[in-house]
Motif scaffolding. Structure first.
Motif, PDB file in Angstrom:
ATOM      1  N   ALA A 166      70.284  50.003  48.827  1.00  0.00           N
ATOM      2  CA  ALA A 166      71.711  49.865  48.518  1.00  0.00           C
ATOM      3  C   ALA A 166      72.255  48.495  48.914  1.00  0.00           C
ATOM      4  CB  ALA A 166      72.505  50.952  49.233  1.00  0.00           C
ATOM      5  N   LEU A 167      71.514  47.735  49.698  1.00  0.00           N
ATOM      6  CA  LEU A 167      71.988  46.432  50.179  1.00  0.00           C
ATOM      7  C   LEU A 167      71.436  45.267  49.366  1.00  0.00           C
ATOM      8  CD1 LEU A 167      71.959  47.014  54.040  1.00  0.00           C
ATOM      9  CD2 LEU A 167      73.828  47.258  52.416  1.00  0.00           C
ATOM     10  N   ARG A 168      70.643  45.553  48.333  1.00  0.00           N
ATOM     11  CA  ARG A 168      70.220  44.594  47.322  1.00  0.00           C
ATOM     12  C   ARG A 168      69.701  43.286  47.920  1.00  0.00           C
ATOM     13  NH1 ARG A 168      68.394  47.179  45.067  1.00  0.00           N
ATOM     14  NH2 ARG A 168      68.200  45.952  43.171  1.00  0.00           N
ATOM     15  N   THR A 169      68.512  43.338  48.463  1.00  0.00           N
ATOM     16  CA  THR A 169      67.864  42.158  49.033  1.00  0.00           C
ATOM     17  C   THR A 169      66.417  42.117  48.569  1.00  0.00           C
ATOM     18  OG1 THR A 169      69.253  42.375  51.009  1.00  0.00           O
ATOM     19  CG2 THR A 169      67.357  40.896  51.161  1.00  0.00           C
ATOM     20  N   ALA A 170      66.024  41.010  47.953  1.00  0.00           N
ATOM     21  CA  ALA A 170      64.650  40.861  47.481  1.00  0.00           C
ATOM     22  C   ALA A 170      64.200  39.423  47.702  1.00  0.00           C
ATOM     23  CB  ALA A 170      64.533  41.252  46.007  1.00  0.00           C
ATOM     24  N   PHE A 171      62.898  39.205  47.531  1.00  0.00           N
ATOM     25  CA  PHE A 171      62.295  37.930  47.901  1.00  0.00           C
ATOM     26  C   PHE A 171      61.427  37.382  46.770  1.00  0.00           C
ATOM     27  CE2 PHE A 171      62.734  40.812  51.474  1.00  0.00           C
ATOM     28  CZ  PHE A 171      63.534  40.069  52.336  1.00  0.00           C
ATOM     29  N   VAL A 172      61.533  36.090  46.562  1.00  0.00           N
ATOM     30  CA  VAL A 172      60.701  35.368  45.610  1.00  0.00           C
ATOM     31  C   VAL A 172      59.784  34.459  46.403  1.00  0.00           C
ATOM     32  CG1 VAL A 172      60.694  33.860  43.585  1.00  0.00           C
ATOM     33  CG2 VAL A 172      62.671  35.332  44.034  1.00  0.00           C
ATOM     34  N   ILE A 173      58.493  34.476  46.091  1.00  0.00           N
ATOM     35  CA  ILE A 173      57.532  33.558  46.701  1.00  0.00           C
ATOM     36  C   ILE A 173      56.936  32.732  45.568  1.00  0.00           C
ATOM     37  CG2 ILE A 173      55.491  33.318  48.153  1.00  0.00           C
ATOM     38  CD1 ILE A 173      56.981  36.691  48.148  1.00  0.00           C
ATOM     39  N   ALA A 174      57.160  31.432  45.601  1.00  0.00           N
ATOM     40  CA  ALA A 174      56.692  30.560  44.517  1.00  0.00           C
ATOM     41  C   ALA A 174      56.675  29.111  45.009  1.00  0.00           C
ATOM     42  CB  ALA A 174      57.607  30.687  43.295  1.00  0.00           C
ATOM     43  N   ARG A 175      56.074  28.239  44.212  1.00  0.00           N
ATOM     44  CA  ARG A 175      56.088  26.806  44.537  1.00  0.00           C
ATOM     45  C   ARG A 175      57.524  26.302  44.587  1.00  0.00           C
ATOM     46  NH1 ARG A 175      52.649  25.932  39.941  1.00  0.00           N
ATOM     47  NH2 ARG A 175      54.417  24.724  39.138  1.00  0.00           N
ATOM     48  N   PRO A 176      57.785  25.259  45.382  1.00  0.00           N
ATOM     49  CA  PRO A 176      59.151  24.730  45.480  1.00  0.00           C
ATOM     50  C   PRO A 176      59.749  24.307  44.144  1.00  0.00           C
ATOM     51  CG  PRO A 176      57.813  23.869  47.263  1.00  0.00           C
ATOM     52  CD  PRO A 176      56.874  24.614  46.363  1.00  0.00           C
ATOM     53  N   ASP A 177      58.942  23.742  43.235  1.00  0.00           N
ATOM     54  CA  ASP A 177      59.503  23.332  41.945  1.00  0.00           C
ATOM     55  C   ASP A 177      59.906  24.532  41.108  1.00  0.00           C
ATOM     56  OD1 ASP A 177      56.523  23.638  41.807  1.00  0.00           O
ATOM     57  OD2 ASP A 177      56.862  23.321  39.667  1.00  0.00           O
ATOM     58  N   ILE A 178      59.198  25.645  41.267  1.00  0.00           N
ATOM     59  CA  ILE A 178      59.573  26.878  40.553  1.00  0.00           C
ATOM     60  C   ILE A 178      60.855  27.447  41.156  1.00  0.00           C
ATOM     61  CG2 ILE A 178      58.866  29.236  40.001  1.00  0.00           C
ATOM     62  CD1 ILE A 178      55.957  28.227  40.013  1.00  0.00           C
ATOM     63  N   ILE A 179      60.925  27.452  42.474  1.00  0.00           N
ATOM     64  CA  ILE A 179      62.147  27.907  43.145  1.00  0.00           C
ATOM     65  C   ILE A 179      63.342  27.082  42.670  1.00  0.00           C
ATOM     66  CG2 ILE A 179      63.343  28.090  45.362  1.00  0.00           C
ATOM     67  CD1 ILE A 179      61.186  30.187  45.093  1.00  0.00           C
ATOM     68  N   ALA A 180      63.150  25.778  42.554  1.00  0.00           N
ATOM     69  CA  ALA A 180      64.245  24.893  42.114  1.00  0.00           C
ATOM     70  C   ALA A 180      64.682  25.212  40.693  1.00  0.00           C
ATOM     71  CB  ALA A 180      63.792  23.433  42.212  1.00  0.00           C
ATOM     72  N   ARG A 181      63.762  25.688  39.875  1.00  0.00           N
ATOM     73  CA  ARG A 181      64.118  26.064  38.503  1.00  0.00           C
ATOM     74  C   ARG A 181      64.853  27.401  38.469  1.00  0.00           C
ATOM     75  NH1 ARG A 181      59.950  25.981  33.314  1.00  0.00           N
ATOM     76  NH2 ARG A 181      61.402  26.868  31.757  1.00  0.00           N
ATOM     77  N   LEU A 182      64.484  28.305  39.359  1.00  0.00           N
ATOM     78  CA  LEU A 182      65.089  29.630  39.375  1.00  0.00           C
ATOM     79  C   LEU A 182      66.470  29.645  40.028  1.00  0.00           C
ATOM     80  CD1 LEU A 182      62.004  31.811  40.446  1.00  0.00           C
ATOM     81  CD2 LEU A 182      62.900  31.492  38.135  1.00  0.00           C
TER      82      LEU A 182
END
Length: 410
Positions: free
Chosen positions: A269-285
């Motif tokens: 119910a608190l809506r928290t999730a995690f993305v693990i990826a290269r920094p350039d991918i994170i910057a795109r997302l």
């Protein structure tokens, strides 16, 4: 398993430490006798910030009483029946004044803790407002100019959102053993495919695809497209051959791994999730994010991640409940997958809606149908006592149903 044996403290102490206290007032008038009895005994919740076995046992008794009092037992949405850890609840209560703030000041700390927990640098982590937002973001970043490839059935969030955007989604039927048909997926991975979605362990089938074969496919596919590997159920896996794909991220491959606070951490119910990826991918997302993680999700997740004892106890209880269900299903002679999650998936020999209605009449809410497996059912794992009750009810519901595989073809 050795039972937990909590020491007794006063009812007042338990109520003070529980979420049933609001503004110093204790509302006990509406409590059922079972719930009131469950609140009579309690052990110490935390020791050095970690949930103790005695505290977990008391928490389990309280949870079971509350779930019974609420009505039909919820076994439909793969939720953690135990909810958040006592340590997470305490962190949220201690941060009560932040409820009126915009933004979550605890996010940098959560990012640091999460990066340490999965063994990557902080710039490889993005925190989002639940897995649904993550799947939408990845669609926007990698799917809108091309096509998407996925197994089917699988978790529907990504392909469903893609289709609302007009993106073509190639759905490859599962193999005969209900794992990903990677050979066919590889053949369908044309130049038009910009995003491949893999859910492992898979939902709704509860199983994992053979590790070496899956990792070989993900690595190969990542040289032709972006690959998103959803590992929402990673924390429940007991198969020793299974490994996460996070090492592929660390190796610099075109792989995004998603994890969630909604499952073993009990923070759905608190809506928290995690993305693990290269920094350039994170910057795109990151610029495509349409929401922001909440204050309390950040506080609760940070505390829960550090409360490894609570996670271990939830996993232990899940394994116990899962084995109860596997034994019951086997006694009925029903085909099932090898569940590595907090739910089971098995053949009933009758339409799922009929099973749902019959189980609801016995006090259990269970999962819906997942075409084309319309005579297979998904049941989430509750507490061991709840699963014993489900196991006792199943023979009356499906015991006399045909054992042929019907139209599902699996």
């Amino acid at each position: 398993m050795t039972p937990f044996t909590p020491s007794a403290v006063s009812r007042r102490q338990w109520l003070k430490s529980s979420s049933l206290v609001a503004g110093g007032a204790i509302a006990t008038g509406s409590l059922t006798p079972a719930l009131a009895q469950a609140l009579e005994s309690n052990g110490p919740h935390l020791e050095n910030g970690l949930t103790t076995p005695a505290g977990f046992a008391a928490h389990e008794r309280m949870v079971e009483a509350v779930r019974r009092a609420d009505g039909p037992i919820r076994l439909a949405s793969n939720e953690n029946p135990y909810g958040m850890a006592p340590s997470a609840r305490k962190a949220i209560e201690d941060g009560w004044k932040q409820h009126s703030w915009y933004g979550a000041p605890g996010l940098p700390n959560l990012k640091k803790i999460y990066a340490q927990s999965v063994g990557v640098p902080e710039d490889h982590i993005m925190i989002v407002a639940g897995s649904s937002e993550l799947l939408s973001i990845v669609n926007l970043a990698y799917g809108v100019k091309g096509e998407i490839l996925t197994a089917w059935p699988t978790y529907e969030g990504l392909p469903r959102y893609a289709e609302t955007l007009g993106i073509k989604v190639h759905k490859v039927p599962l193999a005969a053993d209900l794992t990903h048909d990677l050979d066919t997926m590889d053949k369908r991975l044309t130049q038009a495919i910009d995003l491949v979605f893999v859910c492992n362990p898979n939902n709704p089938t509860a199983n994992v695809t053979e590790n070496r074969t899956l990792r070989s496919f993900v690595s190969s596919a990542s040289r032709r497209s972006m690959v998103l590997v959803d590992e929402a159920y990673h924390d429940f896996v007991t198969d020793p051959s299974y490994t996460s794909c996070i090492d592929m991220v660390k190796a610099g491959e075109n792989v995004i791994v998603s994890r969630t606070g909604s499952k073993i951490h009990g923070l759905a119910a608190l809506r928290t999730a995690f993305v693990i990826a290269r920094p350039d991918i994170i910057a795109r997302l990151q610029p495509l994010s349409t929401s922001a993680p909440g204050v309390f999700g950040a506080l609760g997740a940070a505390a829960s991640l550090q409360d490894t004892a609570y996670q271990a106890m939830c996993k232990q209880r899940n394994v116990e409940g899962r084995e109860i269900m596997k034994t019951a299903i086997a006694k009925l002679g029903r085909k099932m997958t090898d569940s590595q999650t907090n739910f089971v998936f098995f053949h009933t020999g009758m339409p799922v809606d009929l099973v749902q209605k019959a189980m609801l009449a016995k006090g259990f809410m269970i999962g819906r149908a997942f075409p084309p497996y319309t005579d297979w059912v998904r049941i989430s794992i509750g507490t061991p006592d709840e699963m014993r009750a489900v196991a006792a009810a199943l023979p009356e519901v499906i015991g006399g149903a045909p054992k042929s595989m019907g139209s599902s073809g699996a």
